[in-house]
Design a protein around this motif. Structure first.
Motif, PDB file in Angstrom:
ATOM      1  N   GLU A 134     -61.911 -28.678  -3.225  1.00 12.62           N
ATOM      2  CA  GLU A 134     -60.889 -28.673  -2.183  1.00 12.62           C
ATOM      3  C   GLU A 134     -59.884 -29.795  -2.444  1.00 12.62           C
ATOM      4  O   GLU A 134     -60.239 -30.963  -2.470  1.00 12.62           O
ATOM      5  CB  GLU A 134     -61.527 -28.852  -0.805  1.00 12.62           C
ATOM      6  N   LYS A 135     -58.642 -29.436  -2.630  1.00 16.02           N
ATOM      7  CA  LYS A 135     -57.583 -30.405  -2.937  1.00 16.02           C
ATOM      8  C   LYS A 135     -56.545 -30.418  -1.822  1.00 16.02           C
ATOM      9  O   LYS A 135     -56.356 -29.434  -1.113  1.00 16.02           O
ATOM     10  CB  LYS A 135     -56.912 -30.081  -4.271  1.00 16.02           C
ATOM     11  N   ASN A 136     -55.867 -31.556  -1.688  1.00 14.95           N
ATOM     12  CA  ASN A 136     -54.820 -31.703  -0.692  1.00 14.95           C
ATOM     13  C   ASN A 136     -53.810 -32.714  -1.200  1.00 14.95           C
ATOM     14  O   ASN A 136     -54.140 -33.889  -1.365  1.00 14.95           O
ATOM     15  CB  ASN A 136     -55.427 -32.141   0.644  1.00 14.95           C
ATOM     16  N   GLU A 137     -52.598 -32.276  -1.470  1.00 12.19           N
ATOM     17  CA  GLU A 137     -51.579 -33.156  -2.041  1.00 12.19           C
ATOM     18  C   GLU A 137     -51.104 -34.210  -1.045  1.00 12.19           C
ATOM     19  O   GLU A 137     -50.688 -35.303  -1.431  1.00 12.19           O
ATOM     20  CB  GLU A 137     -50.395 -32.326  -2.538  1.00 12.19           C
ATOM     21  N   THR A 138     -51.139 -33.874   0.235  1.00 17.69           N
ATOM     22  CA  THR A 138     -50.740 -34.833   1.271  1.00 17.69           C
ATOM     23  C   THR A 138     -51.882 -34.945   2.282  1.00 17.69           C
ATOM     24  O   THR A 138     -51.780 -34.448   3.403  1.00 17.69           O
ATOM     25  CB  THR A 138     -49.443 -34.386   1.974  1.00 17.69           C
ATOM     26  N   PRO A 139     -52.970 -35.593   1.885  1.00 16.84           N
ATOM     27  CA  PRO A 139     -54.160 -35.610   2.733  1.00 16.84           C
ATOM     28  C   PRO A 139     -53.956 -36.407   4.022  1.00 16.84           C
ATOM     29  O   PRO A 139     -53.368 -37.488   4.015  1.00 16.84           O
ATOM     30  CB  PRO A 139     -55.219 -36.268   1.842  1.00 16.84           C
ATOM     31  N   SER A 140     -54.457 -35.862   5.104  1.00 18.94           N
ATOM     32  CA  SER A 140     -54.455 -36.577   6.376  1.00 18.94           C
ATOM     33  C   SER A 140     -55.594 -37.593   6.375  1.00 18.94           C
ATOM     34  O   SER A 140     -56.475 -37.580   5.506  1.00 18.94           O
ATOM     35  CB  SER A 140     -54.647 -35.588   7.526  1.00 18.94           C
ATOM     36  N   ALA A 141     -55.597 -38.465   7.375  1.00 23.10           N
ATOM     37  CA  ALA A 141     -56.684 -39.439   7.493  1.00 23.10           C
ATOM     38  C   ALA A 141     -58.021 -38.734   7.714  1.00 23.10           C
ATOM     39  O   ALA A 141     -59.054 -39.157   7.191  1.00 23.10           O
ATOM     40  CB  ALA A 141     -56.392 -40.403   8.641  1.00 23.10           C
ATOM     41  N   ASP A 142     -57.995 -37.640   8.475  1.00 25.03           N
ATOM     42  CA  ASP A 142     -59.223 -36.872   8.704  1.00 25.03           C
ATOM     43  C   ASP A 142     -59.756 -36.289   7.401  1.00 25.03           C
ATOM     44  O   ASP A 142     -60.978 -36.290   7.164  1.00 25.03           O
ATOM     45  CB  ASP A 142     -58.957 -35.735   9.699  1.00 25.03           C
ATOM     46  N   PHE A 143     -58.859 -35.780   6.557  1.00 29.67           N
ATOM     47  CA  PHE A 143     -59.270 -35.219   5.269  1.00 29.67           C
ATOM     48  C   PHE A 143     -59.872 -36.313   4.386  1.00 29.67           C
ATOM     49  O   PHE A 143     -60.912 -36.117   3.750  1.00 29.67           O
ATOM     50  CB  PHE A 143     -58.073 -34.565   4.575  1.00 29.67           C
ATOM     51  N   LEU A 144     -59.235 -37.479   4.354  1.00 36.95           N
ATOM     52  CA  LEU A 144     -59.726 -38.583   3.536  1.00 36.95           C
ATOM     53  C   LEU A 144     -61.100 -39.059   4.018  1.00 36.95           C
ATOM     54  O   LEU A 144     -61.965 -39.400   3.210  1.00 36.95           O
ATOM     55  CB  LEU A 144     -58.728 -39.737   3.572  1.00 36.95           C
ATOM     56  N   ALA A 145     -61.302 -39.069   5.337  1.00 39.80           N
ATOM     57  CA  ALA A 145     -62.601 -39.481   5.881  1.00 39.80           C
ATOM     58  C   ALA A 145     -63.695 -38.502   5.474  1.00 39.80           C
ATOM     59  O   ALA A 145     -64.820 -38.905   5.138  1.00 39.80           O
ATOM     60  CB  ALA A 145     -62.519 -39.594   7.406  1.00 39.80           C
ATOM     61  N   GLN A 146     -63.381 -37.204   5.493  1.00 37.21           N
ATOM     62  CA  GLN A 146     -64.360 -36.204   5.054  1.00 37.21           C
ATOM     63  C   GLN A 146     -64.599 -36.294   3.546  1.00 37.21           C
ATOM     64  O   GLN A 146     -65.732 -36.116   3.081  1.00 37.21           O
ATOM     65  CB  GLN A 146     -63.892 -34.802   5.436  1.00 37.21           C
ATOM     66  N   GLN A 147     -63.548 -36.568   2.800  1.00 37.86           N
ATOM     67  CA  GLN A 147     -63.721 -36.771   1.355  1.00 37.86           C
ATOM     68  C   GLN A 147     -64.650 -37.951   1.088  1.00 37.86           C
ATOM     69  O   GLN A 147     -65.493 -37.902   0.185  1.00 37.86           O
ATOM     70  CB  GLN A 147     -62.364 -37.020   0.694  1.00 37.86           C
ATOM     71  N   ALA A 148     -64.492 -39.012   1.857  1.00 39.43           N
ATOM     72  CA  ALA A 148     -65.353 -40.181   1.705  1.00 39.43           C
ATOM     73  C   ALA A 148     -66.809 -39.817   1.995  1.00 39.43           C
ATOM     74  O   ALA A 148     -67.724 -40.243   1.279  1.00 39.43           O
ATOM     75  CB  ALA A 148     -64.887 -41.299   2.634  1.00 39.43           C
ATOM     76  N   ARG A 149     -67.019 -39.027   3.032  1.00 40.31           N
ATOM     77  CA  ARG A 149     -68.381 -38.569   3.342  1.00 40.31           C
ATOM     78  C   ARG A 149     -68.937 -37.744   2.189  1.00 40.31           C
ATOM     79  O   ARG A 149     -70.117 -37.860   1.820  1.00 40.31           O
ATOM     80  CB  ARG A 149     -68.385 -37.754   4.632  1.00 40.31           C
ATOM     81  N   LEU A 150     -68.091 -36.913   1.589  1.00 46.90           N
ATOM     82  CA  LEU A 150     -68.499 -36.102   0.443  1.00 46.90           C
ATOM     83  C   LEU A 150     -68.949 -36.984  -0.717  1.00 46.90           C
ATOM     84  O   LEU A 150     -70.011 -36.758  -1.310  1.00 46.90           O
ATOM     85  CB  LEU A 150     -67.341 -35.200   0.016  1.00 46.90           C
ATOM     86  N   TYR A 151     -68.159 -37.999  -1.045  1.00 47.97           N
ATOM     87  CA  TYR A 151     -68.519 -38.862  -2.178  1.00 47.97           C
ATOM     88  C   TYR A 151     -69.746 -39.722  -1.868  1.00 47.97           C
ATOM     89  O   TYR A 151     -70.499 -40.077  -2.782  1.00 47.97           O
ATOM     90  CB  TYR A 151     -67.320 -39.722  -2.594  1.00 47.97           C
ATOM     91  N   PHE A 152     -69.961 -40.025  -0.596  1.00 44.36           N
ATOM     92  CA  PHE A 152     -71.191 -40.729  -0.224  1.00 44.36           C
ATOM     93  C   PHE A 152     -72.397 -39.826  -0.457  1.00 44.36           C
ATOM     94  O   PHE A 152     -73.427 -40.261  -0.980  1.00 44.36           O
ATOM     95  CB  PHE A 152     -71.107 -41.168   1.238  1.00 44.36           C
TER      96      PHE A 152
END
Length: 326
Positions: A134-152
């Protein structure tokens, strides 16, 4: 004792420790019998309706879907989607039933999900590798927080912290980002940095109550903290395995919680049950180093390498490929 435990011919000395057949045949102890569901259309209906809010990434908000037949009469989920109902009946564990329901909800609601909700849905359904796409060229803060959870989940903590820094730069008060930051800090042993964040959110959740009900504390449906690492630190103070089991469904997406749950079972001498959970985790999330090492070491220490020869081969290969050792 361990040598007797792994023997196929000798029964365990304690009734609580079941004899060890091949892993796929291991029967769970009575504590897990309650996850089995009868072939009841109403149970399927309740499960679908209950999971709608979770699928969307929100606490329960009374969201419900209703279907009508050509005659205009309301239909249940089982009537409207009999194939999904059949698939739901074919599995027993609540996390596997959730997978079936999520696949159905993808058809009904998937196109309406925001990018961050897509990530949440995939992580919650144990599809971390798929979520990476899942990619997002202009990620929102919510998207970045979920990405962080994914990498954790993927055991890449530094990458997760970088994403959280970006998220909090956009929205300094974003709860999901602050909570995930506390989770990583606590896992890394930085308790003093994490504890104030948990305490603040717990006070908000309590809303003046002296004590929160245990059932609410970490329940997404009830607005509780989606914090498996904090749950681990909380539950380790209790010797009651039912408390661990109570949140097994809630945090089945978390390799950290699943590993600690399995180790608690092993420490309680529920060896077969605990090891089966640990091995299932290493198959499903083979990137999680600590679980792989724990499973390999336990089998070695208990001389179970003949009984679990196939698993030992798989675990040893993972260790060799990733240069892991204990």
């Amino acid at each position: 004792m361990f040598k007797k435990f792994w023997s196929k011919k000798t029964k365990p000395e304690k009734a609580a420790a079941p004899e060890t057949p091949p892993l796929e045949e291991v029967s769970p102890p009575p504590i897990e019998e309650e996850i089995l569901s009868p072939p009841d259309p109403q149970a399927f209906e309740e499960d679908c309706q209950r999971l709608i809010s979770r699928y969307l990434g929100f606490p329960a908000q009374g969201l419900e879907l209703e279907w009508k037949a050509e005659q205009g009469l309301p239909q249940s989920f089982a009537q409207a989607y009999p194939a999904a109902f059949k698939d739901w009946l074919a599995v027993d564990a609540p996390w596997d039933k959730r997978t079936v329901v999520y696949a159905l909800l993808d058809r009904l609601l998937g196109a309406q999900l925001a990018p961050w909700q897509k990530l949440h849905r995939l992580i919650d359904d144990r599809l971390a590798q798929t979520a990476l796409k899942e990619k997002n060229e202009t990620p929102s803060a919510d998207f970045l927080a979920q990405q962080a959870r994914l990498y954790f989940v993927l055991d890449q903590n530094e990458k997760a912290l970088e994403l959280l820094t970006q998220a909090l730069k956009q929205e300094p008060l974003l709860k999901a980002a602050q909570l995930q930051q506390a989770e990583i800090w606590l896992w890394q042993g930085e308790v003093q940095k994490a504890q104030p964040i948990y305490q603040r959110f717990l006070q908000e959740l309590a809303q003046g109550q002296q004590q929160l009900p245990f059932e609410q504390l970490f329940s997404l449906a009830q607005g509780g903290l989606q914090a498996p690492i904090y749950a681990i630190s909380f539950l380790q103070k209790s010797a009651n395995l039912k408390h661990w089991e109570q949140y097994a469904e809630e945090f089945y997406w978390s390799p950290h919680y699943r590993m600690q749950h399995a180790l608690q079972l092993i420490q309680a001498e529920q060896f077969a049950y605990g090891l089966s959970k640990l091995l299932a985790l290493t198959k499903e999330m083979p990137w999680f180093k600590q679980a792989v090492l724990a499973a390999h070491q336990f089998i070695m220490q208990t001389k179970g390498y003949e009984v679990f020869a196939e698993d030992m081969s798989r675990l040893s290969k993972l260790m060799m490929e990733n240069d892991w050792s204990y």
